[in-house]
Design an enzyme around this catalytic site. Structure first.
Site, PDB file in Angstrom:
ATOM      1  N   HIS A   1     -43.273  -1.943   7.401  1.00 50.88           N
ATOM      2  CA  HIS A   1     -44.442  -2.763   7.718  1.00 50.88           C
ATOM      3  C   HIS A   1     -45.064  -2.370   9.059  1.00 50.88           C
ATOM      4  O   HIS A   1     -46.132  -2.850   9.404  1.00 50.88           O
ATOM      5  CB  HIS A   1     -44.078  -4.247   7.639  1.00 50.88           C
ATOM      6  CG  HIS A   1     -43.997  -4.727   6.223  1.00 50.88           C
ATOM      7  ND1 HIS A   1     -44.556  -5.887   5.774  1.00 50.88           N
ATOM      8  CD2 HIS A   1     -43.425  -4.152   5.131  1.00 50.88           C
ATOM      9  CE1 HIS A   1     -44.329  -6.022   4.467  1.00 50.88           C
ATOM     10  NE2 HIS A   1     -43.635  -4.983   4.065  1.00 50.88           N
TER      11      HIS A   1
ATOM     12  N   SER B   1     -47.142   1.847   3.912  1.00 49.24           N
ATOM     13  CA  SER B   1     -46.747   2.772   2.846  1.00 49.24           C
ATOM     14  C   SER B   1     -47.494   4.099   2.958  1.00 49.24           C
ATOM     15  O   SER B   1     -48.665   4.123   3.344  1.00 49.24           O
ATOM     16  CB  SER B   1     -47.082   2.162   1.490  1.00 49.24           C
ATOM     17  OG  SER B   1     -46.185   1.132   1.189  1.00 49.24           O
TER      18      SER B   1
ATOM     19  N   GLU C   1     -17.883   9.339 -11.006  1.00 42.47           N
ATOM     20  CA  GLU C   1     -19.039   8.774 -11.705  1.00 42.47           C
ATOM     21  C   GLU C   1     -20.211   9.750 -11.639  1.00 42.47           C
ATOM     22  O   GLU C   1     -20.296  10.575 -10.728  1.00 42.47           O
ATOM     23  CB  GLU C   1     -19.434   7.447 -11.050  1.00 42.47           C
ATOM     24  CG  GLU C   1     -18.395   6.377 -11.240  1.00 42.47           C
ATOM     25  CD  GLU C   1     -18.265   5.976 -12.687  1.00 42.47           C
ATOM     26  OE1 GLU C   1     -18.902   5.020 -13.110  1.00 42.47           O
ATOM     27  OE2 GLU C   1     -17.511   6.659 -13.422  1.00 42.47           O
TER      28      GLU C   1
END
Lengths: 215, 418
Positions: B208, B212, B279
């Protein structure tokens, strides 16, 4: 882009070389109906449960699943309904007879690469070697005797009967390893259907809100 | 009535101004594509994992004699325990999938470049925390793969100079992975998500501040920024719907595809599984570890392969906006990197053979070469693009946005405080 495809094709050619010399497993269509599970339970209680435990399954779970109460009562004898289906063979006797303790079957179809196909192929994988001893294609080091008798069965009808028996046992074991599977799938259809409607609505909302923007 | 309550609160706490500044008036570039949805999705999966995890912890027992049984208790006897457990185990994979897409978007569009380096570095820290949390969580079911995975990975710390053996004992709390390891992994697996939440706060405050990035790669003028709410809340929720369809398909129909068969066998320290495999989300890094024949070298290579992302703001010397979007050479490198990751993942999955080891070593070499060559290639590419000229529409956009920003300097979005 063409180069990428070429690289992947080369890669694809190399794959079979790495696949190793694993035994090809039979591919079965698992019958999840309660009738098959119950037939499997019959065979399992007669043939397997003497040595193998199913410690995560209780006799009450069999009732809940819909297996005939009379049968369950016969199987459990004077044990309480909430008793786990532990094995009948004491560990030291098992060690004397087989040199190892027969594995618990509660999670068997989930605990092997290949799952239900593996267990089925193993059960019908027995054969008589040239020396006249019984062996198993899928698991040559097995200590378990050919309990369903597939290695001695020569005529087609007998073999097919044993194969059906093995399929039913696998159906039961698949149920035992994941007793909530049917409930999960049933609920899953509602959840996915709901999410499709919700997502469609959210898409419309998004479209509507963004249409307020000037280009 | 509600107005009065809000007034009462606003007098004591900046509620209205906070909501306005961070949500209803928070300026967001209007040209964000759906690739910009994944930060929100990562936040959503984090909440999902924390909530399902807390409920699982109410039924789980961190004790080597009981943990495997307690998972079966959850799966069979606890009401909707199977749902909690499958949501949590599938959620781990979903978390990594979302984060890897989020990172790929940042790499593709060059969003790590100034002034967003701190976002990239806090993100890197969050990735490490996520990996640690997932690794420790994987021990908790106390299956064969849990046990041997933890044994192999803690053993890597033997590579620590001088005090390697002591570090391994200190991590395990014992000479081998055992009860002490399980209880401490459980304690930390419960703690780390809250550290992640703290890290996410820092990540968001940084976001912020710098706002973006966007596909064009240049700061857009005020007229091309729109309020986050309702435009991006509606877009994020639509993306969430799509995500949930994929996620729930796995939870309800293929939950076992994400659990190794060997992990349905209780841990047995006397018997090593045929093939120890981590995994899927660790496979590329595991392949790099195995590609180096020496333990210390392998550990260093694996650590570098994860940490090398931090250097991206310095390795990428090009000022051309829009990341790979407007940079053909960088775009080739990006796709090569993605393919290389997939190759490494596959090599990490299969049991090592002579030929697979060579492919793994080649892929490892490609992995690091891409990063090492980036400063040189990006600078040459920039020179080439400047000589050749950017595409006309990009040139036009830069000119119009610069004019707009110089005409209305007060309405610039950077440092926007109103």
């Amino acid at each position: 882009m063409n180069k990428l495809i070429a690289i992947w094709m080369l890669f694809g050619l190399a794959l079979p070389a790495w696949a190793g010399d694993e035994v090809k497993l039979e591919d079965i269509k698992l019958d999840t109906s309660m009738a098959a599970v119950e037939r499997g339970a019959d065979t399992l209680m007669n043939v397997c449960h003497g040595c193998h435990s199913l410690k995560y399954v209780r006799y009450r779970d069999l009732l809940t699943a819909g297996i005939d109460k009379k049968k369950v009562d016969t199987w459990r004898g004077d044990q309480a309904l909430d008793t786990a289906m532990t094995g009948l063979l004491p560990d030291d006797t098992a060690m004397q007879m087989y040199g190892k303790i027969p594995p618990d079957l509660s999670l068997m179809t989930k605990a092997r690469e290949g799952g239900t196909n593996y267990v089925y192929s193993y059960l019908i994988g027995y054969y008589i070697t040239a020396e006249g001893a019984a062996s198993n294609h899928v698991f040559p080091a097995t200590r378990m005797p050919d309990m369903l008798g597939i290695s001695g069965a020569t005529d087609a009808a007998q073999r097919s009967e044993i194969q059906h028996k093995a399929q039913d046992v696998v159906s039961f074991l698949a149920w035992a390893s994941d007793p909530h599977e049917e409930e999960r799938r049933r609920l899953g259809f509602y959840v996915i259907a709901y999410l499709f409607v919700l997502t469609a609505l959210l898409y419309v909302v998004k479209k509507q809100i963004w249409s307020r923007l000037k280009k | 009535m509600s107005n009065k309550i809000i007034q009462w609160i606003d007098h004591r706490f900046p509620l209205t101004s906070f909501v306005k500044h961070e949500l209803t008036a928070y300026p967001t570039p209007r040209n964000l594509s759906y690739w910009w949805n994944f930060g929100f999705l990562a936040g959503f999966v984090l909440v999902l994992q924390v909530v399902t995890g807390i409920f699982l912890a109410m039924h789980y027992k961190a004790d080597i004699a009981m943990s495997f049984d307690s998972i079966q208790h959850i799966m069979r006897d606890v009401n909707y325990g199977w749902l909690l457990r499958f949501m949590h185990s599938t959620g781990a994979s979903a978390f990594f999938l979302v984060i890897y897409i989020h990172m790929s978007r940042t790499l593709y569009y060059g969003s790590y470049r100034a002034p967003r380096e701190l976002m990239w570095w806090t993100g890197q820290g969050l990735l490490l925390l996520l990996m640690a949390t997932a690794f420790m969580g994987y021990l908790l079911p106390w299956g064969q793969m849990s046990y041997w995975g933890a044994t192999v990975i803690t053993n890597l710390f033997r590579a620590t100079p001088f005090i390697g053996d002591q570090v391994v004992v200190w991590l395990r709390g014992d000479y081998t992975v055992g009860d002490a390891t399980l209880t401490r992994f459980f304690a930390l697996h419960y703690l780390f998500p809250f550290l992640i939440i703290g890290g996410v706060m820092v990540h968001l405050v940084a976001l912020h501040t710098v706002k973006s990035s966007n596909p064009s790669g240049i700061d857009l003028a005020d007229k091309d920024n729109i309020p986050f709410h309702p435009y991006f809340t509606s877009k994020d929720f639509y993306g969430l719907g799509i995500f949930l369809i994929v996620y729930c398909t796995f939870v309800f129909f293929f939950p076992n595809s994400l659990i190794e068969p060997a992990n349905n066998i209780p841990a047995n320290p006397m018997q090593t599984p045929n093939h120890i495999v981590p995994e899927w989300y660790f496979l590329p890094f595991y392949a790099i570890l195995r590609s180096v024949p020496n333990l210390v070298g392998g550990v260093v290579a694996m650590g570098l392969s994860v940490m090398v992302f931090s250097f991206m703001p310095y390795l990428d010397r090009s000022q051309i906006p829009g990341g790979a979007h407007f940079r053909p050479w960088y775009r080739v490198m990006f796709y090569l990197f993605v393919v290389d990751m997939l190759v490494l993942g596959y090599i990490g999955y299969i049991p090592p053979t002579d030929s697979s080891i060579i492919v793994g070593q080649a892929a490892t070499l490609v992995y690091f070469t891409l990063f090492i060559l980036l400063p040189y290639i990006s600078r040459r590419e920039e020179q080439w693009l400047i000589r050749r000229g950017l595409p006309p529409e990009v040139q036009a956009l830069i000119v119009s946005e610069t004019r707009e920003i110089s005409k209305y300097p007060k309405r610039r979005r950077r440092g926007d405080t109103t």
